[in-house]
Write a protein that holds these residues in place. Structure first.
Motif, mmCIF file in Angstrom:
data_model
loop_
_atom_site.group_PDB
_atom_site.id
_atom_site.type_symbol
_atom_site.label_atom_id
_atom_site.label_comp_id
_atom_site.label_asym_id
_atom_site.label_seq_id
_atom_site.Cartn_x
_atom_site.Cartn_y
_atom_site.Cartn_z
ATOM 1 N N LEU A 41 0.923 -1.115 0.148
ATOM 2 C CA LEU A 41 0.087 0.023 -0.011
ATOM 3 C C LEU A 41 0.899 1.171 -0.024
ATOM 4 C CD1 LEU A 41 -1.486 -2.532 1.463
ATOM 5 C CD2 LEU A 41 -3.161 -0.572 2.333
ATOM 6 N N ARG A 42 0.743 2.220 -1.136
ATOM 7 C CA ARG A 42 1.533 3.289 -1.260
ATOM 8 C C ARG A 42 0.631 4.604 -1.243
ATOM 9 N NH1 ARG A 42 1.137 4.821 -6.279
ATOM 10 N NH2 ARG A 42 1.055 3.243 -7.936
ATOM 11 N N PRO A 43 1.095 5.524 -0.747
ATOM 12 C CA PRO A 43 0.380 6.760 -0.874
ATOM 13 C C PRO A 43 0.063 7.126 -2.257
ATOM 14 C CG PRO A 43 1.955 7.108 0.779
ATOM 15 C CD PRO A 43 2.131 5.900 0.185
ATOM 16 N N VAL A 44 -1.177 7.546 -3.010
ATOM 17 C CA VAL A 44 -1.596 7.735 -4.262
ATOM 18 C C VAL A 44 -0.757 9.013 -4.588
ATOM 19 C CG1 VAL A 44 -3.834 6.494 -4.446
ATOM 20 C CG2 VAL A 44 -3.651 9.050 -3.753
ATOM 21 N N GLY A 45 -0.334 9.020 -5.784
ATOM 22 C CA GLY A 45 0.438 10.342 -6.395
ATOM 23 C C GLY A 45 -0.208 11.124 -7.667
ATOM 24 N N THR A 46 0.367 11.971 -8.243
ATOM 25 C CA THR A 46 -0.147 12.463 -9.273
ATOM 26 C C THR A 46 -0.105 11.617 -10.447
ATOM 27 O OG1 THR A 46 1.857 13.667 -9.475
ATOM 28 C CG2 THR A 46 0.076 14.982 -8.589
ATOM 29 N N GLY A 47 1.192 10.733 -10.613
ATOM 30 C CA GLY A 47 1.430 9.707 -11.510
ATOM 31 C C GLY A 47 0.198 8.650 -11.428
ATOM 32 N N ASN B 139 -8.203 14.722 -9.979
ATOM 33 C CA ASN B 139 -7.167 15.479 -9.470
ATOM 34 C C ASN B 139 -7.553 16.221 -8.031
ATOM 35 O OD1 ASN B 139 -5.710 15.293 -11.873
ATOM 36 N ND2 ASN B 139 -6.875 17.055 -12.937
ATOM 37 N N ARG B 140 -8.508 16.327 -7.857
ATOM 38 C CA ARG B 140 -8.931 16.912 -6.788
ATOM 39 C C ARG B 140 -8.745 15.978 -5.577
ATOM 40 N NH1 ARG B 140 -13.398 16.954 -3.485
ATOM 41 N NH2 ARG B 140 -14.981 16.304 -5.092
ATOM 42 N N LEU B 141 -9.293 14.816 -5.550
ATOM 43 C CA LEU B 141 -9.179 13.632 -4.641
ATOM 44 C C LEU B 141 -7.592 13.433 -4.362
ATOM 45 C CD1 LEU B 141 -12.136 11.434 -5.507
ATOM 46 C CD2 LEU B 141 -11.990 13.068 -3.913
ATOM 47 N N VAL B 142 -6.789 13.483 -5.256
ATOM 48 C CA VAL B 142 -5.185 13.112 -5.334
ATOM 49 C C VAL B 142 -4.826 14.333 -4.588
ATOM 50 C CG1 VAL B 142 -3.015 12.643 -6.343
ATOM 51 C CG2 VAL B 142 -5.305 11.390 -7.161
ATOM 52 N N GLU B 143 -5.194 15.372 -4.936
ATOM 53 C CA GLU B 143 -4.382 16.655 -4.107
ATOM 54 C C GLU B 143 -4.907 16.722 -2.818
ATOM 55 O OE1 GLU B 143 -5.808 20.128 -6.176
ATOM 56 O OE2 GLU B 143 -4.466 19.454 -7.922
ATOM 57 N N GLU B 144 -6.195 16.231 -2.409
ATOM 58 C CA GLU B 144 -6.632 16.209 -1.023
ATOM 59 C C GLU B 144 -5.986 15.278 -0.131
ATOM 60 O OE1 GLU B 144 -11.074 15.679 -1.165
ATOM 61 O OE2 GLU B 144 -11.161 17.752 -1.943
ATOM 62 N N SER B 145 -5.751 14.134 -0.915
ATOM 63 C CA SER B 145 -4.859 12.990 -0.187
ATOM 64 C C SER B 145 -3.491 13.431 0.086
ATOM 65 C CB SER B 145 -4.864 11.641 -1.054
ATOM 66 O OG SER B 145 -4.093 10.709 -0.556
#
Length: 192
Positions: free
Chosen positions: A10-16, A46-52
């Motif tokens: 499990l790794r943090p989601v990122g922009t990639g 995009n918004r959900l990844v930025e919030e995460s």
């Protein structure tokens, strides 16, 4: 923060991950309970990844990509709610359903939430028509809250949500006491 289980990283989601997340969340069997069967647009992802990413930086939690091999197979994570709770979220590619991967990932996330972050409680909100997610919550040890207290009703989505959302919760396990404790009667040794 990377978490590992017997079968997952499990790794943090990122922009990639934005395109892979959009494809995953836009799958009709995934979005019907998470996004009320509405198409998942790139701006939302995009918004959900930025919030995460922000939540990981500020709170120590967010969304983790579930990676059983080399490709992302779903998401599990935590997010704050408007009423001040911390919510457990999860989704998995339909081809991997029924293998216990979400339960495995969510167990790791909950252990991190309680042991590392010292959160007192975590909730999960499950669409009333999503029996599989409700079973996952129960397998995790969560308790369904009474309908009169925290079930919500919303407009049912065509081909999607049932309109009812049930709230489950799990309280952090009690920490063992430390310090000057007297031995219990059954544990006395002759030298005590």
């Amino acid at each position: 923060m990377i978490l590992t289980t017997g079968r997952l990283t499990l790794r943090p989601v990122g922009t990639g991950d934005i395109e892979a997340l959009r494809e995953h969340w836009d799958h009709p069997l995934v979005r019907r309970h998470l996004f009320d069967n509405e198409p998942v647009l790139p701006a939302l992802v995009n918004r959900l990844v930025e919030e995460s990413l922000r939540d990981f930086a500020e709170r120590g939690y967010g969304l983790w990509a579930l990676v059983p091999d080399s490709a992302m197979a779903g998401v599990c994570g935590l997010r704050g709610t408007p009423d001040g709770e911390v919510e457990l979220l999860y989704s998995l590619s339909p081809g991997l359903w029924g293998q216990g991967l979400v339960t495995e990932a969510a167990t790791a996330v909950l252990e991190y939430a309680f042991a590392t972050l010292s959160l007192p409680r975590v909730i999960a909100e499950v669409d009333g028509g999503n029996a599989a997610s409700a079973r996952v919550a129960l397998r995790l040890g969560m308790t369904r809250e009474p309908a009169s207290r925290n079930s919500m009703t919303r407009e049912p989505a065509p081909g999607g949500s049932s309109g009812t959302v049930h709230r489950f919760h799990l309280t952090a396990p009690a920490k063992p006491e430390t310090g000057n404790r007297r031995p219990e009667a059954g544990n006395l040794s002759p030298e005590s």
